[in-house]
Design a protein around this motif. Structure first.
Motif, PDB file in Angstrom:
ATOM      1  N   TYR A   4       0.843  -1.194   0.000  1.00  0.00           N
ATOM      2  CA  TYR A   4       0.000   0.000   0.000  1.00  0.00           C
ATOM      3  C   TYR A   4       0.876   1.241   0.000  1.00  0.00           C
ATOM      4  O   TYR A   4       1.813   1.341   0.783  1.00  0.00           O
ATOM      5  CB  TYR A   4      -0.918   0.021   1.231  1.00  0.00           C
ATOM      6  CG  TYR A   4      -1.996  -1.010   1.154  1.00  0.00           C
ATOM      7  CD1 TYR A   4      -3.224  -0.723   0.581  1.00  0.00           C
ATOM      8  CD2 TYR A   4      -1.771  -2.302   1.624  1.00  0.00           C
ATOM      9  CE1 TYR A   4      -4.220  -1.696   0.484  1.00  0.00           C
ATOM     10  CE2 TYR A   4      -2.757  -3.276   1.536  1.00  0.00           C
ATOM     11  CZ  TYR A   4      -3.978  -2.956   0.957  1.00  0.00           C
ATOM     12  OH  TYR A   4      -4.943  -3.918   0.854  1.00  0.00           O
ATOM     13  N   ASP A  11      -4.797   6.288   0.461  1.00  0.00           N
ATOM     14  CA  ASP A  11      -4.119   5.342  -0.426  1.00  0.00           C
ATOM     15  C   ASP A  11      -4.179   5.836  -1.866  1.00  0.00           C
ATOM     16  O   ASP A  11      -5.212   6.328  -2.321  1.00  0.00           O
ATOM     17  CB  ASP A  11      -4.771   3.959  -0.352  1.00  0.00           C
ATOM     18  CG  ASP A  11      -4.483   3.249   0.961  1.00  0.00           C
ATOM     19  OD1 ASP A  11      -3.512   3.603   1.644  1.00  0.00           O
ATOM     20  OD2 ASP A  11      -5.259   2.330   1.313  1.00  0.00           O
ATOM     21  N   ASN A  14      -2.187   0.275  -4.769  1.00  0.00           N
ATOM     22  CA  ASN A  14      -2.148  -1.002  -4.068  1.00  0.00           C
ATOM     23  C   ASN A  14      -1.645  -2.079  -5.024  1.00  0.00           C
ATOM     24  O   ASN A  14      -2.399  -2.925  -5.484  1.00  0.00           O
ATOM     25  CB  ASN A  14      -3.548  -1.345  -3.535  1.00  0.00           C
ATOM     26  CG  ASN A  14      -3.610  -2.700  -2.863  1.00  0.00           C
ATOM     27  OD1 ASN A  14      -4.535  -3.451  -3.081  1.00  0.00           O
ATOM     28  ND2 ASN A  14      -2.638  -3.016  -2.048  1.00  0.00           N
TER      29      ASN A  14
END
Length: 136
Positions: A4, A11, A14
Protein backbone atom coordinates in the motif's frame (compact mmCIF):
# COMPACT_ATOMS: atom_id res chain seq x y z
CA UNK A 1 0.21 -10.22 -0.81
CA UNK A 2 0.25 -6.62 -1.82
CA UNK A 3 1.65 -3.30 -0.80
CA UNK A 4 0.00 0.00 0.00
CA UNK A 5 1.23 3.45 -0.95
CA UNK A 6 -0.46 6.47 0.59
CA UNK A 7 0.27 10.17 0.23
CA UNK A 8 -0.31 12.19 3.38
CA UNK A 9 -3.00 9.70 4.43
CA UNK A 10 -5.16 8.43 1.54
CA UNK A 11 -4.12 5.34 -0.43
CA UNK A 12 -2.98 6.07 -3.97
CA UNK A 13 -1.79 2.63 -5.10
CA UNK A 14 -2.15 -1.00 -4.07
CA UNK A 15 0.21 -3.04 -6.27
CA UNK A 16 1.26 -6.65 -5.83
CA UNK A 17 4.60 -7.19 -4.12
CA UNK A 18 6.64 -7.41 -7.32
CA UNK A 19 5.85 -3.96 -8.77
CA UNK A 20 5.66 -2.39 -5.30
CA UNK A 21 9.11 -3.62 -4.31
CA UNK A 22 10.61 -2.66 -7.65
CA UNK A 23 9.14 0.85 -7.37
CA UNK A 24 10.63 1.42 -3.91
CA UNK A 25 14.04 0.13 -4.97
CA UNK A 26 14.06 2.28 -8.08
CA UNK A 27 13.10 5.29 -5.98
CA UNK A 28 16.22 4.71 -3.87
CA UNK A 29 18.33 4.50 -7.02
CA UNK A 30 16.94 7.80 -8.37
CA UNK A 31 17.56 9.83 -5.18
CA UNK A 32 21.01 11.07 -6.33
CA UNK A 33 19.65 12.12 -9.73
CA UNK A 34 16.70 13.94 -8.16
CA UNK A 35 18.98 15.66 -5.67
CA UNK A 36 16.77 15.02 -2.66
CA UNK A 37 14.85 12.38 -0.73
CA UNK A 38 12.04 10.45 -2.38
CA UNK A 39 9.58 10.89 0.45
CA UNK A 40 8.76 7.16 0.42
CA UNK A 41 8.64 5.57 3.82
CA UNK A 42 8.00 2.18 5.38
CA UNK A 43 5.78 1.64 8.40
CA UNK A 44 7.80 -0.06 11.17
CA UNK A 45 6.72 -3.69 11.42
CA UNK A 46 4.82 -3.57 8.12
CA UNK A 47 7.21 -3.62 5.13
CA UNK A 48 4.28 -3.54 2.72
CA UNK A 49 2.95 -0.19 3.94
CA UNK A 50 4.55 2.87 2.35
CA UNK A 51 3.43 6.25 3.66
CA UNK A 52 4.66 9.00 1.35
CA UNK A 53 5.51 12.52 2.44
CA UNK A 54 3.70 14.60 -0.18
CA UNK A 55 6.01 17.61 -0.22
CA UNK A 56 9.18 15.52 -0.53
CA UNK A 57 7.62 13.23 -3.14
CA UNK A 58 6.41 16.20 -5.21
CA UNK A 59 9.92 17.69 -5.25
CA UNK A 60 11.51 14.31 -6.01
CA UNK A 61 9.06 13.45 -8.79
CA UNK A 62 9.17 16.97 -10.20
CA UNK A 63 12.96 16.81 -10.51
CA UNK A 64 12.77 13.47 -12.33
CA UNK A 65 9.96 14.67 -14.63
CA UNK A 66 12.06 17.71 -15.52
CA UNK A 67 15.07 15.50 -16.25
CA UNK A 68 12.97 13.12 -18.34
CA UNK A 69 11.48 15.95 -20.37
CA UNK A 70 14.82 17.72 -20.82
CA UNK A 71 17.12 14.89 -21.83
CA UNK A 72 17.71 14.19 -25.48
CA UNK A 73 19.59 11.00 -24.63
CA UNK A 74 17.33 8.11 -25.67
CA UNK A 75 18.82 5.64 -23.18
CA UNK A 76 18.49 8.02 -20.23
CA UNK A 77 14.92 8.74 -21.24
CA UNK A 78 14.09 5.05 -21.58
CA UNK A 79 15.59 4.21 -18.19
CA UNK A 80 13.65 7.02 -16.50
CA UNK A 81 10.34 6.56 -18.28
CA UNK A 82 8.60 3.76 -16.39
CA UNK A 83 9.47 5.10 -12.97
CA UNK A 84 8.72 8.73 -13.81
CA UNK A 85 5.31 7.94 -15.26
CA UNK A 86 4.37 5.73 -12.29
CA UNK A 87 5.50 8.40 -9.82
CA UNK A 88 3.62 11.12 -11.72
CA UNK A 89 0.40 9.09 -11.57
CA UNK A 90 0.84 8.66 -7.82
CA UNK A 91 1.53 12.37 -7.37
CA UNK A 92 -1.57 13.34 -9.31
CA UNK A 93 -3.69 10.84 -7.35
CA UNK A 94 -2.36 12.41 -4.18
CA UNK A 95 -3.30 15.90 -5.35
CA UNK A 96 0.31 17.03 -5.65
CA UNK A 97 1.32 19.77 -8.06
CA UNK A 98 3.94 18.86 -10.65
CA UNK A 99 4.76 22.07 -12.57
CA UNK A 100 7.48 20.22 -14.51
CA UNK A 101 4.76 18.24 -16.33
CA UNK A 102 3.47 21.26 -18.18
CA UNK A 103 6.18 23.90 -17.87
CA UNK A 104 8.90 24.79 -20.33
CA UNK A 105 11.55 22.22 -21.13
CA UNK A 106 15.05 22.93 -19.86
CA UNK A 107 18.25 21.40 -21.13
CA UNK A 108 20.04 18.52 -19.49
CA UNK A 109 23.76 18.04 -18.95
CA UNK A 110 23.18 14.51 -20.23
CA UNK A 111 22.04 15.65 -23.68
CA UNK A 112 23.39 14.26 -26.90
CA UNK A 113 23.53 16.18 -30.18
CA UNK A 114 20.58 15.68 -32.49
CA UNK A 115 18.30 14.13 -29.91
CA UNK A 116 14.90 15.50 -29.04
CA UNK A 117 13.40 16.11 -25.63
CA UNK A 118 10.20 14.39 -24.50
CA UNK A 119 7.21 16.67 -24.43
CA UNK A 120 4.25 16.71 -22.06
CA UNK A 121 2.08 14.88 -24.60
CA UNK A 122 4.18 11.73 -24.30
CA UNK A 123 3.92 11.81 -20.52
CA UNK A 124 0.17 12.49 -20.61
CA UNK A 125 -0.40 9.51 -22.93
CA UNK A 126 1.66 7.18 -20.75
CA UNK A 127 0.08 8.46 -17.54
CA UNK A 128 -3.39 7.66 -18.92
CA UNK A 129 -2.23 4.15 -19.85
CA UNK A 130 -0.55 3.50 -16.49
CA UNK A 131 -3.47 4.94 -14.53
CA UNK A 132 -5.70 2.15 -15.84
CA UNK A 133 -3.18 -0.50 -14.74
CA UNK A 134 -2.58 0.82 -11.22
CA UNK A 135 -5.21 -0.35 -8.70
CA UNK A 136 -5.94 1.79 -5.68
Amino acid sequence: MSQYFSIDGPDVWNPSNGPGTLFTRLAEAFVPLAGGPSGLGVTPGDPGDHPIDGAAFAAFTGALVAEYRATSHPINRALLEGFVVTAAVLARRGGLALPALDGPIASSPRDIPGGGAAGPDRLAELMAEYERAMPV
